[in-house]
Motif scaffolding. Sequence first.
Motif, PDB file in Angstrom:
ATOM      1  N   THR A  88      31.198 -17.325  -8.630  1.00 34.45           N
ATOM      2  CA  THR A  88      31.762 -16.225  -7.858  1.00 34.45           C
ATOM      3  C   THR A  88      30.650 -15.328  -7.336  1.00 34.45           C
ATOM      4  OG1 THR A  88      31.951 -14.710  -9.748  1.00 34.45           O
ATOM      5  CG2 THR A  88      33.784 -16.246  -9.355  1.00 34.45           C
ATOM      6  N   GLU A  89      30.982 -14.508  -6.373  1.00 30.70           N
ATOM      7  CA  GLU A  89      30.015 -13.543  -5.867  1.00 30.70           C
ATOM      8  C   GLU A  89      29.572 -12.607  -6.987  1.00 30.70           C
ATOM      9  OE1 GLU A  89      32.110 -11.729  -2.661  1.00 30.70           O
ATOM     10  OE2 GLU A  89      31.689 -13.377  -1.272  1.00 30.70           O
ATOM     11  N   ALA A  90      30.525 -12.249  -7.862  1.00 28.94           N
ATOM     12  CA  ALA A  90      30.189 -11.369  -8.985  1.00 28.94           C
ATOM     13  C   ALA A  90      29.187 -12.025  -9.927  1.00 28.94           C
ATOM     14  CB  ALA A  90      31.462 -10.993  -9.747  1.00 28.94           C
ATOM     15  N   ASP A  91      29.285 -13.350 -10.103  1.00 32.33           N
ATOM     16  CA  ASP A  91      28.323 -14.063 -10.954  1.00 32.33           C
ATOM     17  C   ASP A  91      26.911 -13.938 -10.394  1.00 32.33           C
ATOM     18  OD1 ASP A  91      30.269 -14.984 -12.730  1.00 32.33           O
ATOM     19  OD2 ASP A  91      30.617 -16.828 -11.584  1.00 32.33           O
ATOM     20  N   MET A  92      26.792 -14.101  -9.084  1.00 38.30           N
ATOM     21  CA  MET A  92      25.477 -14.043  -8.457  1.00 38.30           C
ATOM     22  C   MET A  92      24.882 -12.646  -8.542  1.00 38.30           C
ATOM     23  SD  MET A  92      25.917 -16.439  -5.098  1.00 38.30           S
ATOM     24  CE  MET A  92      27.022 -17.849  -5.111  1.00 38.30           C
ATOM     25  N   LEU A  93      25.671 -11.650  -8.224  1.00 37.22           N
ATOM     26  CA  LEU A  93      25.174 -10.280  -8.297  1.00 37.22           C
ATOM     27  C   LEU A  93      24.886  -9.887  -9.748  1.00 37.22           C
ATOM     28  CD1 LEU A  93      27.583  -8.739  -5.677  1.00 37.22           C
ATOM     29  CD2 LEU A  93      25.118  -9.029  -5.421  1.00 37.22           C
ATOM     30  N   GLY A  94      25.669 -10.437 -10.667  1.00 32.36           N
ATOM     31  CA  GLY A  94      25.419 -10.169 -12.083  1.00 32.36           C
ATOM     32  C   GLY A  94      24.080 -10.720 -12.539  1.00 32.36           C
ATOM     33  N   ALA A  95      23.678 -11.858 -11.980  1.00 32.25           N
ATOM     34  CA  ALA A  95      22.367 -12.431 -12.323  1.00 32.25           C
ATOM     35  C   ALA A  95      21.245 -11.512 -11.855  1.00 32.25           C
ATOM     36  CB  ALA A  95      22.222 -13.813 -11.691  1.00 32.25           C
ATOM     37  N   VAL A  96      21.382 -10.939 -10.662  1.00 33.33           N
ATOM     38  CA  VAL A  96      20.373  -9.994 -10.168  1.00 33.33           C
ATOM     39  C   VAL A  96      20.296  -8.794 -11.110  1.00 33.33           C
ATOM     40  CG1 VAL A  96      19.673  -8.515  -8.263  1.00 33.33           C
ATOM     41  CG2 VAL A  96      20.793 -10.711  -7.789  1.00 33.33           C
ATOM     42  N   ARG A  97      21.452  -8.300 -11.496  1.00 31.61           N
ATOM     43  CA  ARG A  97      21.490  -7.127 -12.377  1.00 31.61           C
ATOM     44  C   ARG A  97      20.827  -7.428 -13.722  1.00 31.61           C
ATOM     45  NH1 ARG A  97      26.258  -6.371 -11.641  1.00 31.61           N
ATOM     46  NH2 ARG A  97      26.170  -4.707 -10.089  1.00 31.61           N
ATOM     47  N   LEU A  98      21.066  -8.635 -14.252  1.00 31.30           N
ATOM     48  CA  LEU A  98      20.495  -9.022 -15.546  1.00 31.30           C
ATOM     49  C   LEU A  98      18.976  -9.015 -15.495  1.00 31.30           C
ATOM     50  CD1 LEU A  98      21.384 -10.122 -18.378  1.00 31.30           C
ATOM     51  CD2 LEU A  98      21.003 -12.402 -17.438  1.00 31.30           C
ATOM     52  N   HIS A  99      18.397  -9.561 -14.437  1.00 33.73           N
ATOM     53  CA  HIS A  99      16.938  -9.617 -14.323  1.00 33.73           C
ATOM     54  C   HIS A  99      16.348  -8.219 -14.163  1.00 33.73           C
ATOM     55  CE1 HIS A  99      16.016 -14.076 -13.608  1.00 33.73           C
ATOM     56  NE2 HIS A  99      17.255 -13.994 -14.047  1.00 33.73           N
ATOM     57  N   VAL A 100      17.005  -7.379 -13.398  1.00 34.87           N
ATOM     58  CA  VAL A 100      16.517  -6.006 -13.230  1.00 34.87           C
ATOM     59  C   VAL A 100      16.572  -5.261 -14.561  1.00 34.87           C
ATOM     60  CG1 VAL A 100      17.069  -3.790 -12.155  1.00 34.87           C
ATOM     61  CG2 VAL A 100      17.040  -5.869 -10.770  1.00 34.87           C
ATOM     62  N   GLU A 101      17.645  -5.445 -15.294  1.00 32.87           N
ATOM     63  CA  GLU A 101      17.770  -4.790 -16.600  1.00 32.87           C
ATOM     64  C   GLU A 101      16.707  -5.262 -17.577  1.00 32.87           C
ATOM     65  OE1 GLU A 101      21.731  -5.679 -17.801  1.00 32.87           O
ATOM     66  OE2 GLU A 101      22.653  -4.125 -16.528  1.00 32.87           O
ATOM     67  N   ASP A 102      16.254  -6.507 -17.425  1.00 28.55           N
ATOM     68  CA  ASP A 102      15.255  -7.058 -18.343  1.00 28.55           C
ATOM     69  C   ASP A 102      13.826  -6.667 -17.988  1.00 28.55           C
ATOM     70  OD1 ASP A 102      17.115  -8.203 -19.981  1.00 28.55           O
ATOM     71  OD2 ASP A 102      16.863 -10.246 -19.240  1.00 28.55           O
ATOM     72  N   GLY A 103      13.660  -5.856 -16.949  1.00 26.02           N
ATOM     73  CA  GLY A 103      12.347  -5.254 -16.712  1.00 26.02           C
ATOM     74  C   GLY A 103      11.408  -5.979 -15.793  1.00 26.02           C
TER      75      GLY A 103
END
Length: 425
Positions: free
Chosen positions: A141-156
């Motif tokens: 889903t689109e949410a899955d893709m945007l969630g991956a971006v968010r995960l990497h940003v959160e991980d620094g």
Amino acid sequence: MTLCETLLSGGNDARLTAAAAAENMPPERLTEAVRSGRAVVPWAAGNSLAKPMAIGAGCRVKVNANIGTSPDRSDAGDELEKLAVAIEAGADAVMDLSVGGDIRAIRRRIREACPVPLGSVPMYEAAFAASSRGQAFRHMTEADMLGAVRLHVEDGVDFVTIHCGITRAAVDYVRENGRICGITSRGGSLLARWMVANNRENPLYSHFDEVIDICRSRDVALSLGDALRPGALADAGDRAQIHELYTLGDLARRARARGVQVFIEGPGHVPLDQIQAQMRLEKLACDNAPFYVLGPLVTDVAPGYDHIVGAIGGAIAATCGADFLCYVTPAEHLRLPDAEDVRQGVIASRIAAHAADIANGLPGARAWDDAMSRARKARDWEAQFSLAIDGKAARASRSKAAPQNEGVCSMCGEFCALRDEDELL
């Protein structure tokens, strides 16, 4: 506020000050370049970097090293070894491109050990996660893709590569033009298949404002990925590639307007005689945003030696305006690189970058070479090893055939021209 917003409001940012010091550049000069979008300082909020980096106008040409797991080899220890080798060899930045194993855990370990800016490609982890669930990427889903971006940003991470410029129109151009190698970018191929299967636009393009918001939350720089970079000389400069480039220019302007730093990724495989035109076109299309190039590779027939091919293209590209060279290793097109491949790739790209700095008249660049020339004239071997871009390799090479007379080398021996010149001058 983000670094850009701080500068635009007239404030100071310690990250920029540190990057300017590493560049031997007045902070005011780098500030103006970042304000205008002609330079970036990838350094996420809250991170501690021992070796900061600025990319772009007035800066030394920088080199990135890619590391990361594959579905076949996913040992975190191997990647940490590659990281250490890349840093020792002089890489200015590192990207984790892992697509196998516990990707998040590996990325976190790399982040902890990485003293330079760290980048990543969130779509790779999204694709691997889907595969691990027995799900095809096209069902994400689109949410899955945007969630991956968010995960990497959160991980620094300090910058993320987002393939947001590949649109449905661009995919149609690929089909119409009949490329030899089609879409060779992993991220680009995944998104193209998703768009075709779902008959919808690229979510990273249609939801680009949300991508900006995610990056802005931690002051993470955007590396706008070239999903349609040519994977063969015959594909360079086609309509699909140029369409994507102008799309990236439009997206870069939107990101900068929101205070997010941006640089643009570029080709790819490009014939030597086309490199200058491609560099100039990027600067025109993207308002002089820093340009990050893979190579470019100037011939397709040298597997096993593509680090040399990439260094040739990189030197020309950087002389013509490229700001950031992504290394190419001897393993390119063949296999997952090992630590020795990483070392050779970094060194080859550093040679290309330094050669371009000299040609571009970067203050202080020639001083390094002049110091080496003086040491060579004096046959001061220890000074030469100290000044060499890879002193360990230089020392090891000399030791393979040590001369009888320490004052010369085993090539000329008693007929050494530099020694004879001492008697003439």
